[in-house]
Write a protein that holds these residues in place. Structure first.
Motif, PDB file in Angstrom:
ATOM      1  N   LEU A 128     -61.815  14.316 -26.753  1.00 17.65           N
ATOM      2  CA  LEU A 128     -63.363  13.826 -26.603  1.00 17.65           C
ATOM      3  C   LEU A 128     -63.720  13.225 -27.513  1.00 17.65           C
ATOM      4  O   LEU A 128     -64.730  12.355 -27.327  1.00 17.65           O
ATOM      5  N   GLU A 129     -63.542  13.243 -28.744  1.00 15.55           N
ATOM      6  CA  GLU A 129     -64.181  12.766 -29.665  1.00 15.55           C
ATOM      7  C   GLU A 129     -63.675  12.850 -31.033  1.00 15.55           C
ATOM      8  O   GLU A 129     -62.778  13.838 -31.354  1.00 15.55           O
ATOM      9  N   LYS A 290     -69.334   7.086 -30.549  1.00 17.54           N
ATOM     10  CA  LYS A 290     -68.652   7.131 -29.087  1.00 17.54           C
ATOM     11  C   LYS A 290     -68.246   5.936 -28.489  1.00 17.54           C
ATOM     12  O   LYS A 290     -67.433   5.765 -27.642  1.00 17.54           O
ATOM     13  N   THR A 294     -63.567   4.518 -27.551  1.00 16.75           N
ATOM     14  CA  THR A 294     -62.670   4.062 -26.315  1.00 16.75           C
ATOM     15  C   THR A 294     -61.640   3.224 -26.947  1.00 16.75           C
ATOM     16  O   THR A 294     -60.725   2.870 -25.961  1.00 16.75           O
ATOM     17  N   ASN A 312     -57.079   9.255 -24.255  1.00 15.86           N
ATOM     18  CA  ASN A 312     -58.632   9.313 -24.150  1.00 15.86           C
ATOM     19  C   ASN A 312     -59.331   9.717 -22.891  1.00 15.86           C
ATOM     20  O   ASN A 312     -58.352   9.561 -21.890  1.00 15.86           O
ATOM     21  N   VAL A 313     -60.031  10.279 -22.918  1.00 22.34           N
ATOM     22  CA  VAL A 313     -60.843  10.710 -21.521  1.00 22.34           C
ATOM     23  C   VAL A 313     -61.309   9.214 -21.086  1.00 22.34           C
ATOM     24  O   VAL A 313     -61.702   8.458 -21.925  1.00 22.34           O
ATOM     25  N   PRO A 314     -61.025   8.710 -19.673  1.00 18.87           N
ATOM     26  CA  PRO A 314     -61.601   7.504 -19.246  1.00 18.87           C
ATOM     27  C   PRO A 314     -63.069   7.530 -19.426  1.00 18.87           C
ATOM     28  O   PRO A 314     -63.701   8.391 -19.160  1.00 18.87           O
ATOM     29  N   THR A 315     -63.563   6.240 -19.949  1.00 21.06           N
ATOM     30  CA  THR A 315     -64.778   6.065 -20.467  1.00 21.06           C
ATOM     31  C   THR A 315     -65.186   4.857 -19.810  1.00 21.06           C
ATOM     32  O   THR A 315     -64.863   3.790 -20.027  1.00 21.06           O
ATOM     33  N   TRP A 316     -66.582   5.183 -19.430  1.00 14.54           N
ATOM     34  CA  TRP A 316     -67.490   3.749 -19.076  1.00 14.54           C
ATOM     35  C   TRP A 316     -68.358   3.637 -20.118  1.00 14.54           C
ATOM     36  O   TRP A 316     -69.116   4.277 -20.585  1.00 14.54           O
ATOM     37  N   ASP A 323     -69.445  -1.664 -15.708  1.00 14.25           N
ATOM     38  CA  ASP A 323     -69.258  -0.182 -15.986  1.00 14.25           C
ATOM     39  C   ASP A 323     -70.745   0.331 -15.704  1.00 14.25           C
ATOM     40  O   ASP A 323     -70.759   1.585 -15.053  1.00 14.25           O
ATOM     41  N   LEU A 334     -70.523  12.528 -13.072  1.00 18.56           N
ATOM     42  CA  LEU A 334     -70.254  12.045 -14.713  1.00 18.56           C
ATOM     43  C   LEU A 334     -70.991  12.839 -15.642  1.00 18.56           C
ATOM     44  O   LEU A 334     -71.971  13.415 -15.308  1.00 18.56           O
ATOM     45  N   GLN A 375     -68.496   9.509 -18.723  1.00 21.81           N
ATOM     46  CA  GLN A 375     -66.936  10.203 -18.712  1.00 21.81           C
ATOM     47  C   GLN A 375     -66.788  10.969 -17.368  1.00 21.81           C
ATOM     48  O   GLN A 375     -67.753  11.592 -17.124  1.00 21.81           O
TER      49      GLN A 375
END
Lengths: 443, 311
Positions: A128-129, A290, A294, A312-316, A323, A334, A375
């Motif tokens: 997550l981070e 954050k 990514t 990683n969690v897919p992240t926009w 995005d 989200l 996310q």
């Protein structure tokens, strides 16, 4: 063991926590600023097989993050190679220009790396981070274990739970291993705290205590020449290594914020001339925001030539137009976070929000897209947890603590945080989350 | 040891000793008030307790007339009053919390449970409240004695205890001699005796006094007991001797002495030579006033010598 017994044990545990004084402070609520974090009696289990993979993944990540920090404060190869946009690094508020070209002992910038993980299926973990500055909560990992051992000695006799108790010793050795050049003899290590009003003060004092080192505040330290000293009843004494638990802007009023009362005037000069080691190094925060997050899988490939073990969690990134478009169109499903936010504050959990909340949040994103990431809500695994109605599944996450000095180490365990409200995904203590012990079971 | 740590340890014990003194004072007030009213002096029993606590002005502003209820509130529960038991306990615990790493878990536990239990207390049963306070103070003292490492931190803690206790005994004695005793009352009368006994009781010293002097409550004997009898743990001489002992220990451990040692040793030498008849002949009140002032100077020298608050 029936629910009544558990209820009794729970009361017993809470009495112990309060007696030992394990509390955290909540700001801005008035009244009693010391609160207990709800403690859940049901431990979270990992097999040692599961753990060894996790451990490799966490160490890999901690090493890559340190490679990245070394790199961005030297030649910034990763930026030159076009793998990370320059503005994310050099315009980052945590980027510390005075550190450019500086080599901290052993090349380590982030000495204590806390990686927050969630599990989504039997063998799938997502990060997550990353926390590269001063990850907190490790005292709970140790105290939770202590309490569990006192309350359920029989379980420990039969279950072969891997020990976490030597964390403080490993931390001390890690800190000693990065003593500065000018240190002669045994390094004098201190833990630097903002003071007893800080929400994590308990942890600061606990760690100093467990390591057998002084817990100091800025007012206890002073610079003379190019060395750092602490005020003692016998006069000044040299300090070699600082495990600091205050943020960069407060470290040195001559260098950062002139209004800070917490820091030590002249500290940065001592640091940059090899008189003292600061852990984590000033400027380490550039690796854990954050937006940088990514790119961590890319860092692992770039510096280590390996495939990332943890996903990683897919992240926009809302700063990127495509995005942003996607995020605004899919807000109800989200989770949106502020790039620089922490502690679960200021986030939007789409599925749990009303239309009005979502619309209001959309406006915030549009006003400043680069400040937000989004996310998907993962189908997180749950753990049995003791709540008012008895045992029930609740969402959890996990923060193991990786130590980076001459060696990279990780004790088998971590802090499991649990969202006590049904269906909630937010585990932060500031948002009503609780904690539970984490057991790695030997084969 | 960090100077700040030493300073905090010093204040942990000072505040605990002060809390105990407040409880003893309240006890004196309660017992004196139980006595049938025999003269005009007794109406102001509670006033004298406030006077002894050293806060007449602040009290008058907050409460006006002193009676059992208002004095109990002011000395026990009032967090606005910096010397109340509530304030002392909270500050002792705060000081310990700041230096958690310098006290054992037993000492922390004793202080923290005192603080937590205090929150449950309700006004109304004064003798019980006083007993509770003394027991909690004893438990903190006991855990220090039996668990703290006997190094410099222990010396600073004891300095806190003995400087505060010396100050308190001197003040209590002064009150008896100067405030409690109405000028119209004949010295040695029955009221006077009752007050002396009460004072001794409040110092938990009645039986000790009997052991030492038999049942003769002459002011000279009582003054001797409270000032110059070094077997009495609350006497001035005993406190001065202990303070000097701990300062000498510090000087030996550090291989260096400070002005505080010199002052404490000189003071001890003077007090050890003193004779109670001379003290009374020269004026007990003046003697006590001087003692309190000297005590404060010694406290300052400890702070200077060990760099308290030197930032």
């Amino acid at each position: 063991m029936g629910p009544e017994d558990l209820e009794l044990k729970k009361a017993e545990a809470e009495a112990m926590f309060r007696r030992i004084g394990i509390t955290f402070a909540v700001y801005g609520e008035g009244g009693d600023t010391e609160r207990l974090i709800p403690f859940d009696l049901v431990p979270r289990l990992f097999t040692s097989y599961e753990w060894s993979r996790l451990e490799r993944g966490v160490k890999q990540r901690a090493e890559a993050l340190n490679c990245f920090l070394r790199d961005v404060y030297h030649r910034a190869e990763i930026v030159r190679a076009g793998r990370i946009p320059a503005e994310l690094v050099f315009r980052n508020a945590a980027f510390e220009p005075s550190v450019v070209g500086f080599n901290p002992p052993e090349g380590v910038f982030s000495h204590i790396v806390g990686i927050d993980l969630v599990r989504t299926s039997a063998d799938e973990f997502f990060v997550l981070e990353d926390n590269c500055r001063t990850p907190s909560g490790v005292s709970y990992m140790l105290e939770n274990r202590e309490i569990m051992m006192r309350m359920f000695p029989d379980l420990f006799r039969t279950m072969r739970v891997a020990p976490v108790e030597d964390y403080p010793d490993q931390l001390r050795r890690t800190l000693a291993s990065v003593a500065p050049q000018k240190c002669t003899g045994d390094p004098n290590i201190v833990v630097l705290t903002p003071g007893s009003m800080n929400s994590a003060y308990y942890e600061h004092s606990f760690l100093a205590d467990q390591m057998g080192v002084e817990l100091v505040e800025g007012q206890d330290l002073f610079v003379e020449g190019d060395l750092l000293f602490m005020r003692t009843t016998r006069g000044p004494q040299r300090v070699d290594v600082i495990y600091r638990r205050i943020d960069d802007p407060f470290l040195d009023p001559l260098h950062f914020r002139p209004d800070s009362m917490l820091g030590i005037p002249g500290l940065m000069n001592v640091y940059l001339t090899g008189g003292v080691s600061i852990c984590s190094a000033p400027g380490a925060g550039v690796a854990d925001d954050k937006a940088i997050y990514t790119y961590v899988p890319d860092m692992i490939r770039f510096y280590l030539g390996e495939e990332p073990i943890l996903k990683n969690v897919p992240t926009w990134r809302c700063g990127i137009p495509e995005d942003l478009k996607y995020v605004l169109a899919h807000l109800p499903e989200l989770v949106v976070k502020e790039v620089h936010g922490s502690g679960g504050y200021g986030m939007l959990v789409g599925p749990a929000s009303t239309k009005e909340q979502i619309a209001a949040y959309a406006e915030r994103i549009k006003a400043n897209p680069a400040e937000f990431i989004a996310q998907p809500t993962l189908s997180l695994s749950t753990c049995p947890t003791f709540v008012d109605q008895g045992l029930a599944p609740r969402h959890v996450d996990l923060r193991p603590y990786c130590l980076v000095g001459k060696q990279v180490t990780l004790v088998p365990g971590g802090l499991t945080r649990v969202a006590l409200r049904e269906g909630s995904l937010v585990v932060n203590s500031s948002q009503g989350g609780g904690v539970k012990d984490t057991w790695v079971i030997a084969d | 040891m960090l100077s700040r740590t030493a300073e905090n340890l010093f204040w942990v014990t000072r505040y605990m000793e002060r809390a105990e003194t407040m409880a003893r004072l309240l006890e004196v007030g309660y017992r004196i008030a139980l006595m049938p009213s025999t003269g005009e002096g007794n109406r102001s029993d509670w006033e004298s307790i406030i006077a002894a606590s050293g806060d007449e002005g602040a009290f008058a502003e907050a409460h006006g007339v002193a009676d059992e209820k208002s004095v109990e509130h002011y000395l026990m529960f009032d967090s606005e009053n910096p010397s109340s038991i509530a304030s002392c306990i909270a500050r002792a615990r705060d000081n310990a919390r700041i230096v958690r790493t310098a006290v054992t878990s037993e000492v922390w536990d004793a202080l923290n449970s005192t603080f937590q239990e205090f929150k449950q207390l309700r006004p109304g049963n004064l003798p019980e409240l006083c007993d509770w306070t003394k027991k909690r103070a004893a438990s903190v003292r006991g855990s220090i004695e039996s668990t703290q490492l006997q190094h410099d931190g222990y010396d600073f803690m004891n300095l806190g205890y003995y400087l505060e206790r010396a100050d308190n005994t001197a003040r209590l004695l002064d009150v008896k001699y100067y405030v409690l005793l109405p000028t119209t009352q004949r010295v040695g009368g029955s009221v006077d005796n009752y007050q002396w006994i009460t004072l001794l009781r409040s110092l938990s010293a009645l039986r000790s006094f009997h052991w030492t002097y038999g049942g003769d409550y002459s002011p000279n004997k009582i003054a001797h007991f409270l000032i110059l009898n070094k077997t009495n743990p609350r006497s001035l001489l005993h406190c001065v001797e202990e303070a000097s002992y701990h300062l000498n220990r510090l000087a030996r451990a550090y291989g260096q002495s400070t002005r505080a040692q010199t002052q404490a040793n000189a003071r001890l030498a003077r007090l050890a030579e003193a004779r109670v008849d001379d003290v009374i002949a020269d004026g007990l009140h003046e003697f006590l006033g001087e003692f309190i002032a000297e005590n404060a100077i010694l406290g300052q020298s400890v702070a200077d010598g060990y760099l308290f608050g030197s930032n």
